[in-house]
Every structure is written in C-alpha cells, then in structure tokens.
Scaffold this motif. Sequence first.
Motif, PDB file in Angstrom:
ATOM      1  N   ILE A 117      18.184 -21.262 -41.051  1.00 43.87           N
ATOM      2  CA  ILE A 117      18.132 -19.806 -41.071  1.00 43.87           C
ATOM      3  C   ILE A 117      16.878 -19.358 -40.325  1.00 43.87           C
ATOM      4  O   ILE A 117      15.927 -20.126 -40.171  1.00 43.87           O
ATOM      5  N   ALA A 118      16.899 -18.107 -39.873  1.00 42.20           N
ATOM      6  CA  ALA A 118      15.707 -17.508 -39.282  1.00 42.20           C
ATOM      7  C   ALA A 118      15.212 -16.418 -40.221  1.00 42.20           C
ATOM      8  O   ALA A 118      16.014 -15.669 -40.803  1.00 42.20           O
ATOM      9  N   ILE A 119      13.903 -16.359 -40.392  1.00 37.24           N
ATOM     10  CA  ILE A 119      13.289 -15.357 -41.260  1.00 37.24           C
ATOM     11  C   ILE A 119      12.246 -14.604 -40.450  1.00 37.24           C
ATOM     12  O   ILE A 119      11.284 -15.207 -39.951  1.00 37.24           O
ATOM     13  N   ALA A 120      12.451 -13.287 -40.307  1.00 38.97           N
ATOM     14  CA  ALA A 120      11.494 -12.442 -39.590  1.00 38.97           C
ATOM     15  C   ALA A 120      10.599 -11.750 -40.620  1.00 38.97           C
ATOM     16  O   ALA A 120      11.076 -10.924 -41.394  1.00 38.97           O
ATOM     17  N   ASP A 121       9.335 -12.123 -40.622  1.00 39.59           N
ATOM     18  CA  ASP A 121       8.365 -11.560 -41.569  1.00 39.59           C
ATOM     19  C   ASP A 121       7.742 -10.327 -40.934  1.00 39.59           C
ATOM     20  O   ASP A 121       6.703 -10.397 -40.274  1.00 39.59           O
ATOM     21  N   MET A 122       8.348  -9.165 -41.162  1.00 42.96           N
ATOM     22  CA  MET A 122       7.904  -7.948 -40.516  1.00 42.96           C
ATOM     23  C   MET A 122       6.706  -7.297 -41.209  1.00 42.96           C
ATOM     24  O   MET A 122       6.284  -6.208 -40.813  1.00 42.96           O
ATOM     25  N   ALA A 123       6.148  -7.953 -42.216  1.00 44.33           N
ATOM     26  CA  ALA A 123       4.876  -7.490 -42.776  1.00 44.33           C
ATOM     27  C   ALA A 123       3.709  -7.984 -41.930  1.00 44.33           C
ATOM     28  O   ALA A 123       2.618  -7.421 -41.999  1.00 44.33           O
ATOM     29  N   ALA A 124       3.943  -9.001 -41.133  1.00 46.50           N
ATOM     30  CA  ALA A 124       2.897  -9.544 -40.262  1.00 46.50           C
ATOM     31  C   ALA A 124       2.839  -8.736 -38.970  1.00 46.50           C
ATOM     32  O   ALA A 124       3.839  -8.153 -38.542  1.00 46.50           O
ATOM     33  N   PRO A 125       1.681  -8.688 -38.328  1.00 48.16           N
ATOM     34  CA  PRO A 125       1.578  -7.967 -37.054  1.00 48.16           C
ATOM     35  C   PRO A 125       2.294  -8.710 -35.940  1.00 48.16           C
ATOM     36  O   PRO A 125       2.552  -9.920 -36.042  1.00 48.16           O
ATOM     37  N   SER A 126       2.584  -8.015 -34.870  1.00 44.20           N
ATOM     38  CA  SER A 126       3.305  -8.637 -33.760  1.00 44.20           C
ATOM     39  C   SER A 126       2.458  -9.673 -33.023  1.00 44.20           C
ATOM     40  O   SER A 126       2.996 -10.451 -32.223  1.00 44.20           O
ATOM     41  N   SER A 127       1.165  -9.702 -33.290  1.00 44.45           N
ATOM     42  CA  SER A 127       0.296 -10.698 -32.653  1.00 44.45           C
ATOM     43  C   SER A 127       0.425 -12.078 -33.282  1.00 44.45           C
ATOM     44  O   SER A 127      -0.126 -13.051 -32.761  1.00 44.45           O
TER      45      SER A 127
ATOM     46  N   PHE B  35       7.860 -18.364 -33.949  1.00 45.45           N
ATOM     47  CA  PHE B  35       7.795 -17.748 -32.626  1.00 45.45           C
ATOM     48  C   PHE B  35       7.297 -16.313 -32.748  1.00 45.45           C
ATOM     49  O   PHE B  35       7.446 -15.661 -33.790  1.00 45.45           O
ATOM     50  N   LEU B  36       6.737 -15.821 -31.657  1.00 45.72           N
ATOM     51  CA  LEU B  36       6.426 -14.404 -31.560  1.00 45.72           C
ATOM     52  C   LEU B  36       7.722 -13.610 -31.443  1.00 45.72           C
ATOM     53  O   LEU B  36       8.685 -14.077 -30.817  1.00 45.72           O
ATOM     54  N   VAL B  37       7.748 -12.426 -32.029  1.00 43.51           N
ATOM     55  CA  VAL B  37       8.918 -11.560 -31.901  1.00 43.51           C
ATOM     56  C   VAL B  37       8.448 -10.110 -31.961  1.00 43.51           C
ATOM     57  O   VAL B  37       7.560  -9.750 -32.742  1.00 43.51           O
ATOM     58  N   ALA B  38       9.046  -9.276 -31.111  1.00 42.90           N
ATOM     59  CA  ALA B  38       8.687  -7.858 -31.072  1.00 42.90           C
ATOM     60  C   ALA B  38       9.556  -7.065 -32.043  1.00 42.90           C
ATOM     61  O   ALA B  38      10.666  -7.464 -32.383  1.00 42.90           O
ATOM     62  N   HIS B  39       9.037  -5.941 -32.502  1.00 43.01           N
ATOM     63  CA  HIS B  39       9.834  -5.012 -33.303  1.00 43.01           C
ATOM     64  C   HIS B  39      10.132  -3.761 -32.480  1.00 43.01           C
ATOM     65  O   HIS B  39       9.614  -3.572 -31.375  1.00 43.01           O
ATOM     66  N   GLY B  40      10.956  -2.883 -33.029  1.00 41.57           N
ATOM     67  CA  GLY B  40      11.406  -1.709 -32.293  1.00 41.57           C
ATOM     68  C   GLY B  40      10.346  -0.625 -32.190  1.00 41.57           C
ATOM     69  O   GLY B  40       9.506  -0.449 -33.084  1.00 41.57           O
ATOM     70  N   SER B  41      10.415   0.141 -31.105  1.00 40.21           N
ATOM     71  CA  SER B  41       9.450   1.224 -30.905  1.00 40.21           C
ATOM     72  C   SER B  41       9.607   2.307 -31.967  1.00 40.21           C
ATOM     73  O   SER B  41       8.631   2.954 -32.365  1.00 40.21           O
ATOM     74  N   GLY B  42      10.828   2.510 -32.454  1.00 43.19           N
ATOM     75  CA  GLY B  42      11.041   3.491 -33.512  1.00 43.19           C
ATOM     76  C   GLY B  42      10.454   3.072 -34.841  1.00 43.19           C
ATOM     77  O   GLY B  42      10.294   3.906 -35.740  1.00 43.19           O
ATOM     78  N   SER B  43      10.153   1.795 -34.994  1.00 41.06           N
ATOM     79  CA  SER B  43       9.517   1.300 -36.213  1.00 41.06           C
ATOM     80  C   SER B  43       7.999   1.379 -36.148  1.00 41.06           C
ATOM     81  O   SER B  43       7.325   1.191 -37.164  1.00 41.06           O
ATOM     82  N   ASP B  44       7.470   1.641 -34.960  1.00 44.47           N
ATOM     83  CA  ASP B  44       6.022   1.671 -34.751  1.00 44.47           C
ATOM     84  C   ASP B  44       5.713   2.704 -33.661  1.00 44.47           C
ATOM     85  O   ASP B  44       5.267   2.367 -32.568  1.00 44.47           O
ATOM     86  N   PRO B  45       5.936   3.991 -33.958  1.00 46.99           N
ATOM     87  CA  PRO B  45       5.804   5.023 -32.916  1.00 46.99           C
ATOM     88  C   PRO B  45       4.420   5.075 -32.277  1.00 46.99           C
ATOM     89  O   PRO B  45       4.310   5.401 -31.081  1.00 46.99           O
ATOM     90  N   SER B  46       3.384   4.786 -33.032  1.00 44.06           N
ATOM     91  CA  SER B  46       2.016   4.860 -32.502  1.00 44.06           C
ATOM     92  C   SER B  46       1.578   3.573 -31.820  1.00 44.06           C
ATOM     93  O   SER B  46       0.432   3.487 -31.343  1.00 44.06           O
ATOM     94  N   HIS B  47       2.457   2.597 -31.791  1.00 47.49           N
ATOM     95  CA  HIS B  47       2.178   1.294 -31.179  1.00 47.49           C
ATOM     96  C   HIS B  47       0.881   0.689 -31.728  1.00 47.49           C
ATOM     97  O   HIS B  47      -0.086   0.435 -31.019  1.00 47.49           O
ATOM     98  N   THR B  48       0.910   0.406 -33.028  1.00 45.60           N
ATOM     99  CA  THR B  48      -0.231  -0.209 -33.713  1.00 45.60           C
ATOM    100  C   THR B  48      -0.122  -1.727 -33.771  1.00 45.60           C
ATOM    101  O   THR B  48      -1.092  -2.402 -34.111  1.00 45.60           O
ATOM    102  N   GLY B  49       1.058  -2.257 -33.475  1.00 42.90           N
ATOM    103  CA  GLY B  49       1.301  -3.695 -33.640  1.00 42.90           C
ATOM    104  C   GLY B  49       1.876  -4.036 -35.001  1.00 42.90           C
ATOM    105  O   GLY B  49       2.198  -5.198 -35.260  1.00 42.90           O
ATOM    106  N   PHE B  50       2.011  -3.026 -35.865  1.00 34.81           N
ATOM    107  CA  PHE B  50       2.577  -3.227 -37.201  1.00 34.81           C
ATOM    108  C   PHE B  50       3.850  -2.397 -37.363  1.00 34.81           C
ATOM    109  O   PHE B  50       3.889  -1.228 -36.963  1.00 34.81           O
ATOM    110  N   LEU B  51       4.876  -3.008 -37.943  1.00 37.22           N
ATOM    111  CA  LEU B  51       6.097  -2.283 -38.246  1.00 37.22           C
ATOM    112  C   LEU B  51       5.834  -1.319 -39.398  1.00 37.22           C
ATOM    113  O   LEU B  51       5.356  -1.721 -40.460  1.00 37.22           O
ATOM    114  N   LYS B  52       6.128  -0.044 -39.193  1.00 36.96           N
ATOM    115  CA  LYS B  52       5.886   0.978 -40.211  1.00 36.96           C
ATOM    116  C   LYS B  52       7.127   1.290 -41.038  1.00 36.96           C
ATOM    117  O   LYS B  52       7.036   1.625 -42.217  1.00 36.96           O
TER     118      LYS B  52
END
Length: 236
Positions: A94-104, A121-138
Amino acid sequence: MDEHDDALRSRRALLKNGLVLGATLAVPGAVSAATRRLTQQDLRAVATPPLPAAAPRVAAQPITSPRVVRPELLRRAMAALDRHGRQLANRDRIAIADMAAPSSQPRFHIVDLVGGRSQSFLVAHGSGSDPSHTGFLKRFSNDPGSNASSEGAFLTADYYVGKHGRSQRLIGLDATNNNALARAIVVHSAWYANPDMIRSHGMLGRSQGCFAVGEDDLSRVFAALGPGRMIYSDKI
C-alpha cells in the motif's frame, strides 16, 4: 623401667588419638564417608532449585517502523485496507501519503506488507490545499475545480500517457474523494516535485490535486505500486 615404659606408651597413644580426632574434626563427614557408602538419600537435593523465569510475551509489532510511518496513520491506513479489501486486487503493498508532513520531506511511503520494507518519496499536494504556498497542506477538498488534494483511500487503476506524460488513474473509495476519477486526480511526475526544488525553494511546487512525484522517482513508484492497490492519504 617397666613403669616408665608403660607411662611413655600411654602418652604416645593419647597423642596419636588426639591427632586423629583433630583431623576428623577438621574434615567433617570424613568418618561417616569412610564407614558407609552413599545412598540415594544422600544424593537428594536439600531444596528444589527455582525454575527459570518465563520469557515475557511480546505483542506483535507493526511491520513498519514508526520512524517511517507514524503509528496512528498506519492504523488508519490498515483499517481502510480492511474496509475496502474486496475492491482491491492486491493487498501486498500500500502507499500512505502523510499530508501532515511538509512537502520538503519524503512523505509518500510505499509499504511492503509482506516483506516489511518501505520506500519513501517526495510528493506534491494541490495548490487549493495550500493557497499561500507554505509547503504545508492546509485543507482537503473533493470539489471539482478546487485544485485541492483529497483525503481517503484510492484504488490505483490503469496507466496512460497524458499531458503530464506517464500517469496512473485513481478511483476514490471514500465519500471524501469519490470525485477523484472525474477530477482526473492521478499519479504523475513533475519537475516541481524534484529534489532540487527543496534546495532552491525549501519546498516542492504544487499540483492541481494530483500525487505528483519527482521525475526520476516515477518508474520506481509505478513498479512498487502497480494497479489494483490502495493509496491512503490523510493528515493527522
């Protein structure tokens, strides 16, 4: 002379008996050992020695280290795997995306449930999840046009070549992501998900809600994931 000789012999006998008695007292049991054979009674232990303590029972541990996937996130992913098991052709990975972690950070974990190994692996999240582009999913969203990442369990489907090159379709299995196929939420590679983005910007770029991985990582992700398996994405 006879009386003197008798007295001398008496003193010698007394001295000899005293030496024998002293030697006997210095070695307890010497007399009894010399006068009788040992029996089973003599060989019996005085007290039964204590039995060694039983080894403590250790509960089975998760097959992945908490240093790779946080325990609570892993528990949720395994619960989702059980919940959607009938819709999955393969349950070995299975793959698990831990979106509490920053994109870095490498936060897309592919876990081998049979061999007990994982790749991250590194993985990006959507721009709508981080409108201010902080590197964290909001926030997550399942809405069309939101450009946000969705939470929940996804079924990996077929491969195709689209505007992002080689890609893999995803089917949302929960009410929180059941628009994934219609929204074209897929796995693909992107330049903005490459490691050099972290060196230059401290974070990855953003997708339109897709799981975008580095260009050099895509082949390994596809080989490990394959169709008919589950991706679980959450933030806890």
